[in-house]
Design a protein around this motif. Sequence first.
Motif, PDB file in Angstrom:
ATOM      1  N   ARG A 295       6.322   0.813 -11.741  1.00 21.76           N
ATOM      2  CA  ARG A 295       5.322   0.744 -10.666  1.00 21.76           C
ATOM      3  C   ARG A 295       4.434  -0.463 -10.888  1.00 21.76           C
ATOM      4  O   ARG A 295       3.950  -0.691 -12.004  1.00 21.76           O
ATOM      5  N   ALA A 296       4.227  -1.251  -9.837  1.00 22.12           N
ATOM      6  CA  ALA A 296       3.364  -2.430  -9.913  1.00 22.12           C
ATOM      7  C   ALA A 296       2.026  -2.131  -9.246  1.00 22.12           C
ATOM      8  O   ALA A 296       1.970  -1.427  -8.233  1.00 22.12           O
ATOM      9  N   ASP A 297       0.937  -2.684  -9.804  1.00 26.11           N
ATOM     10  CA  ASP A 297      -0.408  -2.503  -9.265  1.00 26.11           C
ATOM     11  C   ASP A 297      -0.899  -3.801  -8.644  1.00 26.11           C
ATOM     12  O   ASP A 297      -0.695  -4.886  -9.205  1.00 26.11           O
ATOM     13  N   PHE A 298      -1.575  -3.684  -7.503  1.00 27.75           N
ATOM     14  CA  PHE A 298      -1.977  -4.859  -6.729  1.00 27.75           C
ATOM     15  C   PHE A 298      -3.438  -4.805  -6.289  1.00 27.75           C
ATOM     16  O   PHE A 298      -4.025  -3.728  -6.165  1.00 27.75           O
ATOM     17  N   LEU A 299      -3.981  -5.993  -6.037  1.00 26.83           N
ATOM     18  CA  LEU A 299      -5.222  -6.156  -5.299  1.00 26.83           C
ATOM     19  C   LEU A 299      -4.926  -6.963  -4.039  1.00 26.83           C
ATOM     20  O   LEU A 299      -4.079  -7.861  -4.057  1.00 26.83           O
ATOM     21  N   LEU A 300      -5.631  -6.644  -2.950  1.00 30.64           N
ATOM     22  CA  LEU A 300      -5.555  -7.405  -1.710  1.00 30.64           C
ATOM     23  C   LEU A 300      -6.965  -7.878  -1.390  1.00 30.64           C
ATOM     24  O   LEU A 300      -7.858  -7.065  -1.143  1.00 30.64           O
ATOM     25  N   ASP A 301      -7.196  -9.204  -1.419  1.00 31.36           N
ATOM     26  CA  ASP A 301      -8.555  -9.697  -1.181  1.00 31.36           C
ATOM     27  C   ASP A 301      -8.843  -9.838   0.317  1.00 31.36           C
ATOM     28  O   ASP A 301      -7.963  -9.612   1.168  1.00 31.36           O
ATOM     29  N   GLU A 302     -10.067 -10.216   0.613  1.00 32.93           N
ATOM     30  CA  GLU A 302     -10.505 -10.264   2.009  1.00 32.93           C
ATOM     31  C   GLU A 302      -9.779 -11.348   2.804  1.00 32.93           C
ATOM     32  O   GLU A 302      -9.717 -11.284   4.036  1.00 32.93           O
ATOM     33  N   ALA A 303      -9.204 -12.324   2.123  1.00 25.27           N
ATOM     34  CA  ALA A 303      -8.465 -13.392   2.801  1.00 25.27           C
ATOM     35  C   ALA A 303      -6.996 -13.036   3.018  1.00 25.27           C
ATOM     36  O   ALA A 303      -6.234 -13.825   3.586  1.00 25.27           O
ATOM     37  N   GLY A 304      -6.597 -11.865   2.551  1.00 23.33           N
ATOM     38  CA  GLY A 304      -5.217 -11.429   2.717  1.00 23.33           C
ATOM     39  C   GLY A 304      -4.283 -11.822   1.595  1.00 23.33           C
ATOM     40  O   GLY A 304      -3.065 -11.627   1.691  1.00 23.33           O
ATOM     41  N   ASN A 305      -4.833 -12.380   0.501  1.00 21.33           N
ATOM     42  CA  ASN A 305      -4.007 -12.739  -0.651  1.00 21.33           C
ATOM     43  C   ASN A 305      -3.719 -11.500  -1.497  1.00 21.33           C
ATOM     44  O   ASN A 305      -4.608 -10.660  -1.694  1.00 21.33           O
ATOM     45  N   ILE A 306      -2.503 -11.391  -2.002  1.00 19.11           N
ATOM     46  CA  ILE A 306      -2.168 -10.280  -2.893  1.00 19.11           C
ATOM     47  C   ILE A 306      -2.076 -10.783  -4.331  1.00 19.11           C
ATOM     48  O   ILE A 306      -1.715 -11.934  -4.577  1.00 19.11           O
ATOM     49  N   TYR A 307      -2.427  -9.907  -5.259  1.00 19.13           N
ATOM     50  CA  TYR A 307      -2.389 -10.229  -6.683  1.00 19.13           C
ATOM     51  C   TYR A 307      -1.762  -9.056  -7.428  1.00 19.13           C
ATOM     52  O   TYR A 307      -2.258  -7.928  -7.343  1.00 19.13           O
ATOM     53  N   CYS A 308      -0.681  -9.314  -8.141  1.00 18.20           N
ATOM     54  CA  CYS A 308      -0.062  -8.284  -8.971  1.00 18.20           C
ATOM     55  C   CYS A 308      -0.772  -8.270 -10.318  1.00 18.20           C
ATOM     56  O   CYS A 308      -0.791  -9.278 -11.029  1.00 18.20           O
ATOM     57  N   LEU A 309      -1.366  -7.148 -10.673  1.00 14.66           N
ATOM     58  CA  LEU A 309      -2.156  -7.059 -11.903  1.00 14.66           C
ATOM     59  C   LEU A 309      -1.285  -6.746 -13.115  1.00 14.66           C
ATOM     60  O   LEU A 309      -1.483  -7.298 -14.193  1.00 14.66           O
ATOM     61  N   GLU A 310      -0.340  -5.828 -12.942  1.00 14.15           N
ATOM     62  CA  GLU A 310       0.508  -5.419 -14.056  1.00 14.15           C
ATOM     63  C   GLU A 310       1.644  -4.561 -13.530  1.00 14.15           C
ATOM     64  O   GLU A 310       1.656  -4.150 -12.367  1.00 14.15           O
ATOM     65  N   VAL A 311       2.598  -4.266 -14.412  1.00 17.46           N
ATOM     66  CA  VAL A 311       3.685  -3.341 -14.096  1.00 17.46           C
ATOM     67  C   VAL A 311       3.689  -2.244 -15.146  1.00 17.46           C
ATOM     68  O   VAL A 311       3.654  -2.519 -16.350  1.00 17.46           O
ATOM     69  N   ASN A 312       3.720  -1.006 -14.696  1.00 15.25           N
ATOM     70  CA  ASN A 312       3.784   0.152 -15.584  1.00 15.25           C
ATOM     71  C   ASN A 312       5.244   0.569 -15.733  1.00 15.25           C
ATOM     72  O   ASN A 312       5.879   0.980 -14.756  1.00 15.25           O
ATOM     73  N   SER A 313       5.772   0.476 -16.947  1.00 11.46           N
ATOM     74  CA  SER A 313       7.192   0.769 -17.149  1.00 11.46           C
ATOM     75  C   SER A 313       7.481   2.270 -17.142  1.00 11.46           C
ATOM     76  O   SER A 313       8.611   2.681 -16.846  1.00 11.46           O
TER      77      SER A 313
END
Length: 352
Positions: A295-313
């Motif tokens: 499972r991957a965790d993400f942030l979505l900022d106000e400009a619509g950019n996505i950021y993958c923070l980490e992956v949980n194995s």
Amino acid sequence: MKIIVLAGGLSTERDVSLTSGAGICRTLREHGHQAYLLDVFMGLPYDADKLEEVFTLADAGLGIADNIKSTEPDLAAVRASRPDQSDCMLGPNVIELCKMADIVFMGLHGDIGENGKLQAAFDVLGIKYTGPNSLGSALAMDKGITKQIFQKNGVPTPGGTWAFKNETDTSLDALGLSLPVVVKPCSGGSSIGVYIVHTEEEYEKAVQESFRYEDEIIIEPYIKGREFACGIIDGEALPVIEIIPKSGFFDYANKYQADCTEEICPARIDEETAKRMQDATKRAFHALKLDVYSRADFLLDEAGNIYCLEVNSLPGMTPASLLPKEANAAGISYIELCELIIQKSLERYEKK
């Protein structure tokens, strides 16, 4: 099938793991499997000549699981409570019972469960297990290595750097960063030891606190945005889920205590954004050399950019966990998810 559900251990996510394991074990037994819940650290003192009967014991080992507390477990107390006082990370009869099983369902989180060491030991011993292989687990566990792999493979991720205890000047100027920032242990999970800081005083305290957990920490720019997660199984991304804590961010208490967080799946985002997260999940999965599921965790900022923070194995499998909710949104029930994980894990061994 005879299945050992391995959980617990000496990770800061011990309680979460035991609850995950209990849910998995109970469900597998209800659907005809001879499953037993086993604490990898405490093991099971038992007559060596009668170990086979463990798989048919009425309690199925479920007595070791308790509700997740709002704070992380006292690992020193756990260590002290082991009867044989051994320093071995594997308790009595763990290897013996795992060898007897048709497969070991990895209900572990953090440390020994997700850093690849136990998977590597099982590979050497010929023990079949669920979830990602040892190399993928090790890579995904180290957030510093993960960040470098993401950057080389086109997976959007926050910038930042890492620092070592007593070896690195951790001042923000020296690291080329400015407030606000996020400080977190390099290999931790369940948001334990994660701090969002806005002042120099908060930053210095956060660094000290994070170094209590590990000798390496990650420091990255704080990105204000909405929180999401995306699971993957057998190479296919699941529906994206949005996580909305009622206060603060998705920390340990908000993750596992009832009524602290609202989760919406499928997430209320446009199709294009959801597809970007699913595509990034797949790229991260393959770049980290994972297999079966994660499972991957993400942030979505106000400009619509996505950021993958980490992956949980080995993502959580508690009733409140994200992966089962995502699977449910895709029409996969909890037992179907457990069976699918077992099936895809066994297929890995058929290919060898």
